[in-house]
Design a protein around this motif. Structure first.
Motif, PDB file in Angstrom:
ATOM      1  N   THR A 271      -6.826   7.140   7.646  1.00  0.00           N
ATOM      2  CA  THR A 271      -6.398   5.750   7.810  1.00  0.00           C
ATOM      3  C   THR A 271      -7.434   5.075   8.696  1.00  0.00           C
ATOM      4  O   THR A 271      -7.642   5.504   9.832  1.00  0.00           O
ATOM      5  CB  THR A 271      -5.008   5.702   8.474  1.00  0.00           C
TER       6      THR A 271
ATOM      7  N   SER B  22       0.849  -1.193   0.000  1.00  0.00           N
ATOM      8  CA  SER B  22       0.000   0.000   0.000  1.00  0.00           C
ATOM      9  C   SER B  22       0.882   1.239   0.000  1.00  0.00           C
ATOM     10  O   SER B  22       0.419   2.335  -0.307  1.00  0.00           O
ATOM     11  CB  SER B  22      -0.958  -0.013   1.185  1.00  0.00           C
TER      12      SER B  22
ATOM     13  N   SER C 241      -0.249  -6.909   3.930  1.00  0.00           N
ATOM     14  CA  SER C 241       0.816  -6.818   4.938  1.00  0.00           C
ATOM     15  C   SER C 241       0.341  -7.006   6.368  1.00  0.00           C
ATOM     16  O   SER C 241       1.085  -7.521   7.197  1.00  0.00           O
ATOM     17  CB  SER C 241       1.525  -5.474   4.823  1.00  0.00           C
ATOM     18  N   LYS C 242      -0.866  -6.558   6.693  1.00  0.00           N
ATOM     19  CA  LYS C 242      -1.274  -6.544   8.102  1.00  0.00           C
ATOM     20  C   LYS C 242      -2.280  -7.653   8.405  1.00  0.00           C
ATOM     21  O   LYS C 242      -2.019  -8.530   9.217  1.00  0.00           O
ATOM     22  CB  LYS C 242      -1.869  -5.179   8.460  1.00  0.00           C
TER      23      LYS C 242
ATOM     24  N   ARG D  49       4.945  -7.883  -0.486  1.00  0.00           N
ATOM     25  CA  ARG D  49       4.885  -6.511  -0.999  1.00  0.00           C
ATOM     26  C   ARG D  49       3.757  -6.366  -2.025  1.00  0.00           C
ATOM     27  O   ARG D  49       3.949  -5.811  -3.104  1.00  0.00           O
ATOM     28  CB  ARG D  49       6.242  -6.058  -1.614  1.00  0.00           C
TER      29      ARG D  49
HETATM   30  C1  LIG Z   1      -1.412   2.833   7.670  1.00  0.00           C
HETATM   31  C2  LIG Z   1      -0.356   2.197   6.850  1.00  0.00           C
HETATM   32  N1  LIG Z   1      -0.369   2.365   5.530  1.00  0.00           N
HETATM   33  C3  LIG Z   1       0.545   1.798   4.735  1.00  0.00           C
HETATM   34  C4  LIG Z   1       1.563   1.022   5.270  1.00  0.00           C
HETATM   35  C5  LIG Z   1       2.558   0.403   4.325  1.00  0.00           C
HETATM   36  O1  LIG Z   1       2.380  -0.970   4.306  1.00  0.00           O
HETATM   37  P1  LIG Z   1       2.589  -1.917   3.034  1.00  0.00           P
HETATM   38  O2  LIG Z   1       3.317  -1.123   2.000  1.00  0.00           O
HETATM   39  O3  LIG Z   1       3.365  -3.053   3.548  1.00  0.00           O
HETATM   40  O4  LIG Z   1       1.213  -2.297   2.579  1.00  0.00           O
HETATM   41  C6  LIG Z   1       1.631   0.831   6.646  1.00  0.00           C
HETATM   42  C7  LIG Z   1       2.733   0.035   7.252  1.00  0.00           C
HETATM   43  O5  LIG Z   1       2.928   0.016   8.433  1.00  0.00           O
HETATM   44  C8  LIG Z   1       0.641   1.433   7.453  1.00  0.00           C
HETATM   45  O6  LIG Z   1       0.643   1.278   8.784  1.00  0.00           O
END
Ligand SMILES: Cc1ncc(COP(=O)(O)O)c(C=O)c1O
Length: 372
Positions: free
Chosen positions: A154, A83, A216-217, A225
């Motif tokens: 967010t 993201s 990712s989460k 990725r």
């Molecule tokens: C709110 C939020 N957005 C985006 C990201 C980026 O994550 P990723 O690029 O792994 O999806 C994170 C990572 O901690 C995040 O907490």
């Protein structure tokens, strides 16, 4: 040349997260191995051709991502490298120097920093700790005006772990509709709700929305990725054109693995695994808070994170630095979110290691002066 504003939290993590014994700066759960994912998916990847894949994401993956949103079509999906790239191309496409964006804070500071780095002006909409990290609708109405190009939110939140109330969500949508502003909703913690509820996406709430997400989460797969932008088809075309300049495409292998993760049989198992880890981690942390004393927190609604305010008389930067150098424990200082005297704990680590890490934190806390 304009000033470059570095991304403080990511710099801190990028520099140290693989150099400490206990990384409590992580906001996702302990990741799966490749073998675990393939076993759950009854799949193998031996025949995946390591060529350039479809650069906005394979048809299979885009269809599975679109299925996560009510009323979405796969022509509105752009698959990205995390993201992080999804947020980047969205900001790059939609925000120009001199424009104004309203950002709900505290937050993951990527979009905030990107806006400042292109010369846009950031107006903050505060989340208020005293009302469970929700925004006051009057603050939203004041911050979002005819000058606002974009509202960034967010949800569920980072570092708060709080999901927006229906009232707060409605106030944001209403403000966007009143002014014609875009909404960029970073929904990377959607799916990682502790109670299994599904946070309602902003996608579909207003004509001008880009919702970003990733594996990712909620899925425990940050190393793939794989992330995405979910929007209308016309916007997706433009965002895709931006990604021609960034990374061209995600990896062909990870696109394939992501499609496995989002398979209708596999996805619920991954989400259940994540929830189990978060629930256990939260129990471990809050039991420790109760024992240790001096911390004040709100249980997160989602994400492997817990934000806590502490009584000890030390800045969050100094505390984080002492924990890193004395204990080889990495936490995120609240200063990275504009919140001194707060720290963000990652709670996604396996229990035995997490308990040892917390013992180490307690050791340092004992040596930190309490306020007079
Ligand atoms: C709110 C939020 N957005 C985006 C990201 C980026 O994550 P990723 O690029 O792994 O999806 C994170 C990572 O901690 C995040 O907490």
């Amino acid at each position: 040349m304009s000033t470059f504003h570095p991304f403080a939290m990511e710099r801190w993590q990028s520099t140290y997260e693989n150099r400490v014994e206990f990384n409590l700066s992580e906001s996702g759960v302990h990741p799966l191995t490749l073998a675990e994912l393939l076993e759950i998916g009854h799949a193998n990847v031996d025949d995946v051709l390591l060529g350039y894949g479809q650069s906005n994401g394979s048809d299979a993956l885009r269809a599975r991502i679109a299925a996560l949103y009510d009323g979405a079509g796969d022509d509105g999906v752009v698959v990205c490298n995390g993201s992080a790239e999804a947020n980047f191309i969205t900001m790059w496409d939609l925000v120009r120097a001199g424009e104004e964006i309203a950002v709900v804070v505290p937050t993951y500071m990527q979009t905030y920093g990107l806006a400042r780095n292109v010369g846009a002006r950031v107006v903050e909409i505060p989340l208020r700790e005293e009302i469970g990290w929700q925004p006051d609708p009057d603050d939203i109405a004041r911050a979002v005006t005819g000058r606002t190009r974009m509202i960034v939110v967010t949800n569920p939140g980072n570092p708060t772990g709080a999901a927006l109330s229906n009232e707060a969500r409605a106030a944001i949508v209403q403000a966007a509709q009143r002014t014609g502003a875009w909404i960029l909703a970073d929904e990377v913690y959607r799916g990682a709700e502790i109670d299994g509820s599904d946070t309602l996406s902003f996608f579909g709430s207003h004509e001008r929305v880009v919702a970003t997400g990733s594996l990712s989460k909620a899925y425990g797969l940050p190393g793939l990725r794989i992330g995405w932008c979910m929007s209308d088809a016309r916007t997706a075309e433009r965002l895709w054109a931006r990604s021609d300049y960034t990374t061209i495409s995600a990896g062909e292998l990870t696109d394939h693995l992501a499609a496995i993760a989002l398979d209708a049989e596999v996805r619920p198992q991954l989400l259940e695994r994540t929830r189990g880890i978060i629930r256990t981690g939260l129990h471990t942390l809050t039991s420790w808070f109760e024992q240790t004393g001096g911390f004040h927190w709100r249980d997160p609604d989602a994400g492997a994170i817990c934000l806590a305010r502490y009584d000890a008389d030390i800045s969050s930067d100094d505390l984080a630095e002492r924990l890193r150098t004395e204990q080889s424990v990495l936490i995120v200082p609240g200063s990275h979110f504009g919140l001194d005297r707060h720290v963000r704990f990652g709670i996604g680590m396996p229990t035995p290691q997490f308990e040892t890490a917390l013992e180490r934190v307690a050791e340092t806390m004992q040596n930190v002066a309490l306020p007079a």
